[in-house]
Scaffold this active site. Sequence first.
Site, short mmCIF file in Angstrom:
data_model
loop_
_atom_site.label_atom_id
_atom_site.label_comp_id
_atom_site.label_asym_id
_atom_site.label_seq_id
_atom_site.Cartn_x
_atom_site.Cartn_y
_atom_site.Cartn_z
N VAL A 1 7.68 -12.79 -11.59
CA VAL A 1 7.87 -11.58 -12.38
C VAL A 1 6.86 -10.53 -11.95
O VAL A 1 5.68 -10.82 -11.77
CB VAL A 1 7.78 -11.86 -13.89
N LEU A 2 7.36 -9.33 -11.74
CA LEU A 2 6.55 -8.19 -11.32
C LEU A 2 6.31 -7.32 -12.54
O LEU A 2 7.22 -7.11 -13.34
CB LEU A 2 7.30 -7.40 -10.24
N GLU A 3 5.10 -6.82 -12.67
CA GLU A 3 4.74 -5.95 -13.80
C GLU A 3 4.55 -4.55 -13.23
O GLU A 3 3.47 -4.19 -12.79
CB GLU A 3 3.45 -6.46 -14.45
N ARG B 1 -1.88 -14.02 -9.48
CA ARG B 1 -2.06 -15.40 -9.04
C ARG B 1 -0.78 -16.19 -9.34
O ARG B 1 -0.20 -16.08 -10.41
CB ARG B 1 -3.24 -16.05 -9.77
N SER C 1 0.82 -1.21 0.00
CA SER C 1 0.00 0.00 0.00
C SER C 1 0.86 1.26 0.00
O SER C 1 0.55 2.24 -0.68
CB SER C 1 -0.92 -0.01 1.22
N SER C 2 1.96 1.23 0.73
CA SER C 2 2.84 2.41 0.80
C SER C 2 3.40 2.77 -0.57
O SER C 2 3.61 3.94 -0.88
CB SER C 2 3.99 2.17 1.77
N ALA D 1 1.85 1.85 -3.52
CA ALA D 1 0.69 2.24 -4.34
C ALA D 1 0.33 3.70 -4.11
O ALA D 1 -0.08 4.40 -5.04
CB ALA D 1 -0.50 1.35 -4.02
N ARG D 2 0.52 4.19 -2.91
CA ARG D 2 0.21 5.59 -2.59
C ARG D 2 1.16 6.56 -3.27
O ARG D 2 0.91 7.76 -3.30
CB ARG D 2 0.23 5.78 -1.07
#
Length: 193
Positions: free
Chosen positions: A136-138, A126, A111-112, A114-115
């Site tokens: 893998v992160l997008e 998933r 969340s930190s 995303a802010r």
Amino acid sequence: MRLCDRDIEAWLDEGRLSINPRPPVERINGATVDVRLGNKFRTFRGHTAAFIDLSGPKDEVSAALDRVMSDEIVLDEGEAFYLHPGELALAVTLESVTLPADLVGWLDGRSSLARLGLMVHVTAHRIDPGWSGCIVLEFYNSGKLPLALRPGMLIGALSFEPLSGPAVRPYNRREDAKYRNQQGAVASRIDKD
């Protein structure tokens, strides 16, 4: 029902779930395990392609992806990767995760972050039963300022949900598993669909 911290630790102790390197107890929270950013990234190169026809002939899709995706970028310790507003980049978790056939995982961004406008996964959060490898992160920066991302920083949290039974076709046994055992920021393999 998702695993609580006590059950996550038990599954790790029993070897039913593997996270390597194993997280210290301080990173196992009520129902999640914190994961860190690895040092491998991939971006879109400067290109003149008007579009990629995702339903076109597979060889054309493959060639188009090769033209627009960078080679893997590997950062040295202490280096930062700068994600500018409106940019998409692929990265990888520092941890490699192996799930049994009766467990599904879920990745959530922090969340930190995303802010500040950082999306950690654009859509794919998933982790299939039978998965083994780095995640893998997008990344997408929807904020107003460039963000400096450094390997080792906390980037997200994994939660785990037992299935009603073992999957008949877990990821690691599927013939069409395009990202099996990935350890780097693997680009889209949509041309393999």
